[in-house]
Design an enzyme around this catalytic site. Structure first.
Site, PDB file in Angstrom:
ATOM      1  N   ARG A  20       0.687  -1.243   0.030  1.00  0.00           N
ATOM      2  CA  ARG A  20      -0.132   0.066  -0.006  1.00  0.00           C
ATOM      3  C   ARG A  20       0.979   1.251   0.028  1.00  0.00           C
ATOM      4  O   ARG A  20       0.494   2.202  -0.690  1.00  0.00           O
ATOM      5  CB  ARG A  20      -0.847   0.109   1.259  1.00  0.00           C
ATOM      6  CG  ARG A  20      -2.099  -0.857   1.009  1.00  0.00           C
ATOM      7  CD  ARG A  20      -2.880  -0.983   2.138  1.00  0.00           C
ATOM      8  NE  ARG A  20      -2.118  -1.428   3.587  1.00  0.00           N
ATOM      9  CZ  ARG A  20      -2.524  -1.056   4.757  1.00  0.00           C
ATOM     10  NH1 ARG A  20      -3.514  -0.352   5.168  1.00  0.00           N
ATOM     11  NH2 ARG A  20      -1.591  -1.272   5.577  1.00  0.00           N
ATOM     12  N   ASN A  38      -6.093  -2.606   1.945  1.00  0.00           N
ATOM     13  CA  ASN A  38      -6.261  -4.077   2.270  1.00  0.00           C
ATOM     14  C   ASN A  38      -7.767  -4.183   2.204  1.00  0.00           C
ATOM     15  O   ASN A  38      -8.631  -3.533   2.862  1.00  0.00           O
ATOM     16  CB  ASN A  38      -5.437  -4.339   3.512  1.00  0.00           C
ATOM     17  CG  ASN A  38      -3.912  -4.333   3.225  1.00  0.00           C
ATOM     18  OD1 ASN A  38      -3.497  -4.376   2.310  1.00  0.00           O
ATOM     19  ND2 ASN A  38      -3.378  -4.413   4.367  1.00  0.00           N
TER      20      ASN A  38
END
EC number: 3.6.1.7
Length: 99
Positions: A20, A38
């Site tokens: 990320r 996520n």
């Protein structure tokens, strides 16, 4: 220059490896708007908005990922401009909580 919006879901070893942060950094370098998060199923989901060339480039970078990740599948589909509202106020690109 027209803006396009694409949503991607990335599978593989993409959680717990800095994926990320990698996506957010790359998106900011390309001056894109959007978000990354996520998912509980172990995948990562992202939304990108910007010029077509920059969006295509971020998707290519997502396919590679950081060196610690291993992408096995990336699904891409048109995204909704309304989904940009999920970002934190005042941010062009956000890392969102897990969904």
């Amino acid at each position: 220059m027209s803006t396009i919006v694409r949503q991607v879901t990335v599978q593989g070893r993409v959680q717990g490896v800095g994926y990320r942060a990698f996506v957010e950094y790359q998106a900011m370098k390309l001056d894109l708007e959007g978000w990354v998060r996520n998912r509980r199923d172990g995948s990562v989901e992202a939304l990108f908005a910007g010029p077509a060339e920059a969006v295509a480039e971020i998707i290519a970078r997502c396919r590679r990922g950081p060196s610690s990740a291993r992408v096995t599948k990336l699904d891409e589909q048109p995204g909704s401009v309304d989904a940009l509202d999920l970002r934190r106020p005042g941010e062009r690109f956000s890392t969102l909580p897990t969904l």
